[in-house]
Design an enzyme around this catalytic site. Sequence first.
Site, PDB file in Angstrom:
ATOM      1  N   GLN A 185       0.846  -1.195   0.000  1.00 53.67           N
ATOM      2  CA  GLN A 185       0.000   0.000   0.000  1.00 53.67           C
ATOM      3  C   GLN A 185       0.885   1.248   0.000  1.00 53.67           C
ATOM      4  O   GLN A 185       0.397   2.353  -0.171  1.00 53.67           O
ATOM      5  CB  GLN A 185      -0.887   0.003   1.243  1.00 53.67           C
ATOM      6  CG  GLN A 185      -1.842  -1.175   1.338  1.00 53.67           C
ATOM      7  CD  GLN A 185      -2.520  -1.239   2.698  1.00 53.67           C
ATOM      8  OE1 GLN A 185      -3.543  -0.592   2.933  1.00 53.67           O
ATOM      9  NE2 GLN A 185      -1.925  -1.979   3.622  1.00 53.67           N
ATOM     10  N   ASN A 186       2.178   1.060   0.228  1.00 47.40           N
ATOM     11  CA  ASN A 186       3.117   2.173   0.331  1.00 47.40           C
ATOM     12  C   ASN A 186       3.462   2.738  -1.042  1.00 47.40           C
ATOM     13  O   ASN A 186       3.584   1.987  -2.007  1.00 47.40           O
ATOM     14  CB  ASN A 186       4.388   1.731   1.066  1.00 47.40           C
ATOM     15  CG  ASN A 186       4.067   1.247   2.467  1.00 47.40           C
ATOM     16  OD1 ASN A 186       2.982   1.501   3.001  1.00 47.40           O
ATOM     17  ND2 ASN A 186       4.994   0.531   3.072  1.00 47.40           N
TER      18      ASN A 186
ATOM     19  N   HIS B 108      -1.396   1.215  -4.447  1.00 46.50           N
ATOM     20  CA  HIS B 108      -1.808   2.618  -4.261  1.00 46.50           C
ATOM     21  C   HIS B 108      -0.926   3.589  -5.047  1.00 46.50           C
ATOM     22  O   HIS B 108      -0.948   4.799  -4.792  1.00 46.50           O
ATOM     23  CB  HIS B 108      -1.785   2.991  -2.775  1.00 46.50           C
ATOM     24  CG  HIS B 108      -2.846   2.312  -1.980  1.00 46.50           C
ATOM     25  ND1 HIS B 108      -2.833   2.263  -0.597  1.00 46.50           N
ATOM     26  CD2 HIS B 108      -3.955   1.624  -2.349  1.00 46.50           C
ATOM     27  CE1 HIS B 108      -3.884   1.586  -0.172  1.00 46.50           C
ATOM     28  NE2 HIS B 108      -4.583   1.183  -1.203  1.00 46.50           N
TER      29      HIS B 108
ATOM     30  N   CYS C 147       0.406  14.658 -24.101  1.00 42.14           N
ATOM     31  CA  CYS C 147      -0.741  15.352 -24.708  1.00 42.14           C
ATOM     32  C   CYS C 147      -0.525  16.861 -24.792  1.00 42.14           C
ATOM     33  O   CYS C 147      -1.405  17.581 -25.284  1.00 42.14           O
ATOM     34  CB  CYS C 147      -2.013  15.045 -23.911  1.00 42.14           C
ATOM     35  SG  CYS C 147      -2.042  15.781 -22.272  1.00 42.14           S
TER      36      CYS C 147
ATOM     37  N   GLY D  42       2.669  -4.244   9.094  1.00 42.72           N
ATOM     38  CA  GLY D  42       2.677  -2.799   9.244  1.00 42.72           C
ATOM     39  C   GLY D  42       1.476  -2.088   8.667  1.00 42.72           C
ATOM     40  O   GLY D  42       1.593  -0.996   8.119  1.00 42.72           O
TER      41      GLY D  42
ATOM     42  N   SER E 279      -2.806  -1.066   9.494  1.00 43.00           N
ATOM     43  CA  SER E 279      -3.811  -0.994  10.559  1.00 43.00           C
ATOM     44  C   SER E 279      -5.118  -1.677  10.188  1.00 43.00           C
ATOM     45  O   SER E 279      -5.996  -1.839  11.030  1.00 43.00           O
ATOM     46  CB  SER E 279      -4.093   0.466  10.899  1.00 43.00           C
ATOM     47  OG  SER E 279      -4.660   1.131   9.757  1.00 43.00           O
TER      48      SER E 279
ATOM     49  N   ASN F 174       2.848  -6.790  13.216  1.00 49.34           N
ATOM     50  CA  ASN F 174       2.503  -5.376  13.352  1.00 49.34           C
ATOM     51  C   ASN F 174       2.891  -4.903  14.749  1.00 49.34           C
ATOM     52  O   ASN F 174       3.044  -5.728  15.655  1.00 49.34           O
ATOM     53  CB  ASN F 174       0.986  -5.220  13.145  1.00 49.34           C
ATOM     54  CG  ASN F 174       0.614  -3.820  12.651  1.00 49.34           C
ATOM     55  OD1 ASN F 174       1.271  -3.295  11.757  1.00 49.34           O
ATOM     56  ND2 ASN F 174      -0.397  -3.237  13.257  1.00 49.34           N
TER      57      ASN F 174
ATOM     58  N   ALA G 297       8.697  -3.684  13.222  1.00 49.99           N
ATOM     59  CA  ALA G 297       8.954  -4.429  11.981  1.00 49.99           C
ATOM     60  C   ALA G 297      10.413  -4.866  11.859  1.00 49.99           C
ATOM     61  O   ALA G 297      10.703  -5.990  11.448  1.00 49.99           O
ATOM     62  CB  ALA G 297       8.559  -3.573  10.779  1.00 49.99           C
TER      63      ALA G 297
HETATM   64  N1  APR Z   1       6.679  -1.646  13.047  1.00 49.44           N
HETATM   65  C1  APR Z   1       5.538  -2.346  12.761  1.00 49.44           C
HETATM   66  N2  APR Z   1       4.305  -1.778  12.669  1.00 49.44           N
HETATM   67  C2  APR Z   1       4.238  -0.457  12.912  1.00 49.44           C
HETATM   68  C3  APR Z   1       5.373   0.328  13.234  1.00 49.44           C
HETATM   69  C4  APR Z   1       6.647  -0.326  13.289  1.00 49.44           C
HETATM   70  N3  APR Z   1       7.770   0.330  13.589  1.00 49.44           N
HETATM   71  N4  APR Z   1       4.971   1.630  13.434  1.00 49.44           N
HETATM   72  C5  APR Z   1       3.623   1.631  13.249  1.00 49.44           C
HETATM   73  N5  APR Z   1       3.189   0.385  12.938  1.00 49.44           N
HETATM   74  C6  APR Z   1       1.815  -0.050  12.648  1.00 49.44           C
HETATM   75  C7  APR Z   1       0.750   0.687  13.440  1.00 49.44           C
HETATM   76  O1  APR Z   1       0.489   0.019  14.649  1.00 49.44           O
HETATM   77  C8  APR Z   1      -0.458   0.644  12.487  1.00 49.44           C
HETATM   78  O2  APR Z   1      -1.240  -0.515  12.729  1.00 49.44           O
HETATM   79  O3  APR Z   1       1.575   0.258  11.300  1.00 49.44           O
HETATM   80  C9  APR Z   1       0.181   0.522  11.099  1.00 49.44           C
HETATM   81  C10 APR Z   1       0.068   1.783  10.230  1.00 49.44           C
HETATM   82  O4  APR Z   1      -1.290   1.986   9.961  1.00 49.44           O
HETATM   83  P1  APR Z   1      -1.762   3.231   9.053  1.00 49.44           P
HETATM   84  O5  APR Z   1      -1.092   4.445   9.494  1.00 49.44           O
HETATM   85  O6  APR Z   1      -3.258   3.176   9.058  1.00 49.44           O
HETATM   86  O7  APR Z   1      -1.177   2.888   7.606  1.00 49.44           O
HETATM   87  P2  APR Z   1      -1.722   1.848   6.507  1.00 49.44           P
HETATM   88  O8  APR Z   1      -2.429   0.718   7.139  1.00 49.44           O
HETATM   89  O9  APR Z   1      -0.594   1.525   5.617  1.00 49.44           O
HETATM   90  O10 APR Z   1      -2.778   2.768   5.709  1.00 49.44           O
HETATM   91  C11 APR Z   1      -3.449   2.203   4.619  1.00 49.44           C
HETATM   92  O11 APR Z   1      -4.510   4.280   4.106  1.00 49.44           O
HETATM   93  O12 APR Z   1      -4.163   6.492   4.265  1.00 49.44           O
HETATM   94  C12 APR Z   1      -4.311   5.470   3.372  1.00 49.44           C
HETATM   95  O13 APR Z   1      -3.468   5.170   1.176  1.00 49.44           O
HETATM   96  C13 APR Z   1      -3.075   5.286   2.508  1.00 49.44           C
HETATM   97  O14 APR Z   1      -1.885   3.247   1.972  1.00 49.44           O
HETATM   98  C14 APR Z   1      -2.507   3.961   3.006  1.00 49.44           C
HETATM   99  C15 APR Z   1      -3.725   3.253   3.555  1.00 49.44           C
END
Ligand code: APR
Length: 234
Positions: free
Chosen positions: A91-92, A109, A139, A176, A178, A202, A220
Amino acid sequence: MATYKRIVILTGAGLSAESGLSTFRDKGGIWAKHRIEDVATPAAFARDPESVLEFYNTRRKGARGVKPNAAHEALARLEADFPGDLTTVTQNIDPLHEKAGTKNLIHMHGEILKALCAHCGAKKPWEEDITIDQVCGACNKDGGMRPDVVWFGEMPYRMEEIYAALGRCDLFISIGTSGNVYPAAGFVAEARAAHAHTVELNLEPSEGISMFAEAIHGKATQVVPAYVDRLLNS
Ligand code: APR
């Protein structure tokens, strides 16, 4: 540990947190500082393109200035040494998986180091700031250049390939993320329907924790290399 033949890995912002890139929903995260409606929707780009471009120009500079961490490197090593099929879906929008050496990678994404023309759909690698007067090389129109990032309300990329890989995997590892954003948050259910073993790595339990057969919580850079070693030595 069982031996697996087809692995799908899903990664999110938590994977790149220890490389110095903010996550979205953690304390002090990106969505604590910016409103999605102001910077991450097609309507925001139509209404106020300068602010949207500035938001991503800042993120592009950030993504260019960081390095992959031990978790990215462990996943690249797993891809290189695992004898079966392995697909990494991220998703990154940062380039850290590639910088670590991962090859079979799907940026569902989009990618911050690419630009997309909203007029004609042309895409190209892009390292510098995007400005509203930028002219598209395909274009020749201006005002349409935007980051090649999937905004809320837009369809993520390569979904057919992703569902095909989920439908035949025997191990699904979510790292990693949510579990707040669909369709990615629904991948664990797809993998379970394929009778795959499902693992969450996570910092803390995600929204979808109840769907996972196994979970290891921690940073991670600590839990991913250890899990990869277990897999490769099993
Ligand atoms: N190691 C492991 N996990 C971690 C760490 C770490 N050092 N730091 C944070 N996390 C976890 C958090 O606990 C959380 O559950 O990573 C997760 C990050 O969640 P989000 O910030 O919601 O990111 P993500 O799930 O990638 O978001 C999904 O949402 O905003 C949109 O398009 C954007 O791709 C993104 C999508």
